[in-house]
Design a protein around this motif. Structure first.
Motif, mmCIF file in Angstrom:
data_model
loop_
_atom_site.group_PDB
_atom_site.id
_atom_site.type_symbol
_atom_site.label_atom_id
_atom_site.label_comp_id
_atom_site.label_asym_id
_atom_site.label_seq_id
_atom_site.Cartn_x
_atom_site.Cartn_y
_atom_site.Cartn_z
ATOM 1 N N LYS B 5 1.023 -1.310 0.061
ATOM 2 C CA LYS B 5 -0.034 0.064 0.103
ATOM 3 C C LYS B 5 0.981 1.247 0.183
ATOM 4 C CE LYS B 5 -4.206 -2.117 0.469
ATOM 5 N NZ LYS B 5 -4.804 -1.949 -0.641
ATOM 6 N N GLU B 9 -2.984 4.998 0.398
ATOM 7 C CA GLU B 9 -3.989 4.095 0.423
ATOM 8 C C GLU B 9 -4.082 3.408 1.844
ATOM 9 O OE1 GLU B 9 -2.708 2.616 -3.961
ATOM 10 O OE2 GLU B 9 -1.950 1.528 -2.360
ATOM 11 N N GLU B 13 -7.514 2.976 3.867
ATOM 12 C CA GLU B 13 -8.030 1.587 4.368
ATOM 13 C C GLU B 13 -8.247 1.686 5.709
ATOM 14 O OE1 GLU B 13 -8.862 -1.300 2.845
ATOM 15 O OE2 GLU B 13 -8.033 -0.743 0.815
ATOM 16 N N ARG B 16 -11.553 3.180 6.166
ATOM 17 C CA ARG B 16 -12.685 2.486 5.751
ATOM 18 C C ARG B 16 -12.752 1.456 7.146
ATOM 19 N NH1 ARG B 16 -12.505 -2.830 4.554
ATOM 20 N NH2 ARG B 16 -10.229 -2.992 4.369
ATOM 21 N N TYR B 142 -0.891 3.797 9.195
ATOM 22 C CA TYR B 142 -1.942 3.095 9.186
ATOM 23 C C TYR B 142 -2.345 2.690 10.671
ATOM 24 C CZ TYR B 142 -4.885 -1.436 9.098
ATOM 25 O OH TYR B 142 -5.769 -2.414 9.173
#
Lengths: 306, 389
Positions: B5, B9, B13, B16, B142
């Motif tokens: 990723k 991204e 993610e 999401r 992330y």
């Protein structure tokens, strides 16, 4: 059609005890708008007279959920609240039907908040934006706005030896919002409570973004005795300075036609902000103002006929 | 699950999986992809989120504030001029104690206009009352974004998680993604104490606060930031327990026995680690301190871990134009001074407008530091690294 007796029996959602000036029209408008709401309502308020005078911590005049964050963003803020409502309703975390209303003065609406308002209207949130339009930045001490009419003396476009006050005409914000093709746009003035209340109800029932531009006499900035507020509001309509009409799904409708169109000077002469126009040498400005009023009135009549 | 990723991204993610109630945003390079990817998640029904496409970043943050006060879990993303346009509202978000999350991709500020990564934007917001978390790579971006939700809601403060524009945002890396279910469980449900849509309990929020109350409210906000330190560590501990990756206020890399150390934020720490390993192979004791949490600034903890080194170089990817030093340097030297730690410290301002910082630049800084610690070299306190002068 609302009658005053019935309205007086309704629960007050905007209460007294606030610190608005005596004779201020903003409080009257806020109160009447809320009296027109039958469903629960959440309010977003732009920075301005209404906000600073009605919520001085730890006091509040609002018996409904009320929110203020900044000056130029009441429309964005209320669109965020309404979006949260759709999200939480979808998830069952909110069950009631709620109406969303933003209040902003002409500074927060015509000028610094125009982009935010345009964005919210274009996105089509189910909101009502009410502009209490007192035709200048009253909260900071009567500075000119793009809602200030030609010839008015304000603290940033004052009357002087070489000035007759504001040179420019005010912009037609109601038409600008109508050009967004939202389902309901209207103009009204303080002093026409029935008209305001039915417009609020039409707006809240339209199912999308709506806007009401309410002319609000300001005893301080317009310079008149406080007891004249309602009279001056009515006279703005009877002189056709501020016609009251609505645009429902693109259809223009005149809501009130004066029996006899009064000369604009009848309205101007009651207000200190136009006092200088009645001194020798300003005749041409008075004439221009009358011509502008006549032109705009004829244009509106034509739009309401077609 | 290991997947390749980009930073953008990875953040999309994470969004999401967090599945916020509302995202209100306005696109700006290099953060644009985050909201583009997220919009597709909305369009494909992969999230329950209501997406509000605002007409500016100022309105995006205003809408986030309205949504958050209304009771929703809210996220947005921005960069550079966008964050700058939000500036007024950043203070409102923290002052109203709203747990809004911003996925921020660091980019230079105009003028001159430049779309590449430096820390000027985020540093401009350092005193806005937001918790600020820097990320070294996509994995950290992330992980930090997921932790940010818990931190914000427990601390009742907004959080911005940043990556470095293009260097992280557009660079593909393998990251270890947590399952959707585990993220959902980790972030839980947002249950605000009060919210505007609770119409049976009306309240006024955002009132005029004068001389008699304003100071107390701001003092409470300061206290919330102090209290957030334990919350940040608690969330990190919970995260490590659940997913095995360890986080704290900062990362110490081969620091415990180092003679000299570099202090730097974000992606440059990755390059520095490479150089540290290389120099260590030659027996040179160099180390790295990579602050992760910039606000609240862990003053005492940083002073403690830097107390054993002989000299440090603080690398700043933004300038304060104070005629003195970069923002990280003044924080670090301030905490050393107040802790009574007398370590020779120099500042290197580098990488503005995305100017590359290479291995050779980091090696140069370490060599200068070694000279300083041997007392051989009278270095300037503030230096510009990698610029033509």
């Amino acid at each position: 059609m609302a009658n005053l007796k019935e309205l007086s029996k309704k629960e007050e959602k905007f209460t007294g005890g606030h610190r608005l000036c005596s004779g201020c029209g903003a409080g009257i408008i806020a109160r009447q708008v809320l009296l027109a709401c039958d469903k629960p309502v959440v309010i977003a308020n732009a920075t301005g007279c209404l906000e600073v005078a009605s919520t001085i911590f730890p006091y509040t005049s609002w018996n409904v959920p009320w929110f203020h964050s900044a000056f130029e963003n009441a429309a964005a803020t209320v669109s965020g609240i309404e979006t949260a409502y759709r999200a939480l309703k979808k998830k069952g975390r909110v069950t009631e039907d709620i109406n969303f209303i933003a209040f902003g003065g002409d500074g927060g609406t015509y000028d610094i908040g125009l982009q935010s308002l345009s964005g919210a209207m274009e996105r089509g949130h189910n909101i009502l934006y009410v502009c209490y339009n007192n035709e200048a930045y009253m909260n900071t001490g009567i500075q000119r706005s793009s809602a200030t009419p030609k010839g008015a003396s304000t603290t940033t476009a004052p009357y002087g030896k070489q000035s007759t006050g504001k040179v420019q005409s005010r912009k037609d914000l109601t038409a600008i919002i109508a050009a967004h093709n939202v389902p309901y746009v209207a103009q009204t003035a303080l002093g026409f409570h029935n008209d305001l209340i039915s417009k609020v109800q039409s707006a809240l029932a339209c199912g999308g973004a709506s806007f009401i531009n309410v002319l609000q006499p300001c005893r301080l900035g317009w310079a008149y005795p406080p007891e004249e507020t309602v009279r001056i509001g009515k006279l703005a309509v009877d002189t056709c300075v501020w016609p009251i009409y609505e645009v429902k799904n693109g259809e223009y409708k005149l809501n009130y036609k004066p029996k006899e169109k009064k000369p604009v000077t009848e309205w101007l002469k009651l207000q200190g902000r136009f006092k200088h126009l009645f001194r020798p040498g300003s005749e041409s400005v008075l004439q221009q103002i009358q011509e502008d009023v006549d032109k705009n009135w004829d244009k509106l009549l034509a739009m309401c006929k077609s | 699950m290991k997947v390749a990723k980009t930073g953008n991204e990875a953040m999309a993610e994470a969004m999401r999986q967090i599945n916020p109630d509302v995202v209100a945003a306005y696109p700006i390079t290099p953060a644009t992809e985050i909201v583009m990817i997220f919009s597709q998640f909305v369009a494909d029904g992969l999230v329950d989120t209501e997406y509000l496409a605002a007409e500016s970043e100022h309105s995006a943050m205003s809408a986030c504030i309205g949504s958050s006060e209304a009771g929703a879990r809210v996220m947005t993303s921005t960069s550079s001029q966008g964050l700058a346009l939000m500036y007024e509202m950043l203070y409102v978000a923290s002052g109203l104690r709203l747990p809004i999350i911003v996925a921020e991709v660091n980019r230079a500020l105009s003028s001159p206009i430049n779309i590449h990564g430096d820390h000027s934007d985020t540093m401009g917001a350092r005193d806005s009352g937001w918790i600020q978390i820097f990320s070294e790579n996509s994995q950290e971006a992330y992980d930090n974004l997921i932790q940010a939700v818990c931190i914000a809601e427990k601390a009742r403060l907004p959080v911005m998680v940043s990556t470095d524009g293009f260097i992280i945002s557009h660079c593909m890396e393998v990251i270890d993604m947590i399952s959707d279910g585990e993220v959902k469980k980790f972030v839980g449900e947002y249950k605000p104490e009060r919210y505007l849509l609770d119409i049976k309990r009306p309240y006024s929020c955002g009132a005029l606060d004068l001389q008699d109350y304003y100071f107390e409210h701001k003092r409470q906000e300061a206290e919330a930031m102090i209290n957030s330190k334990n919350i940040i560590l608690g969330v990190a501990a919970e995260f490590e327990k659940s997913f095995g990756r360890k986080y704290g206020f900062f990362e110490e890399y081969r620091l415990s026995d180092a003679d000299v150390a570099i202090v730097c934020l974000g992606s440059t720490a990755g390059t520095t680690k490479f150089v540290v390993d290389k120099m260590r192979q030659h027996g040179i004791k160099v180390g790295l301190l990579k602050p992760r949490i910039y606000r609240p600034f862990p003053y005492a903890e940083i002073a403690k871990v830097l107390s054993k080194v002989k000299s440090i170089a603080v690398l700043d990817r933004s300038d304060t134009f104070s005629s003195y030093a970069g923002p990280l340097f003044t924080e670090i030297t301030s905490c050393l001074y107040t802790a009574g730690v007398n370590v020779k410290a120099v500042n290197y301002i580098y990488g503005l407008g995305g100017r590359d910082i290479g291995i050779e630049n980091i090696e140069y800084v370490f060599k200068e530091l070694l000279k300083i610690s041997e007392g051989k070299y009278a270095a300037n306190i503030v230096n510009y690294l990698g610029v033509r002068e």
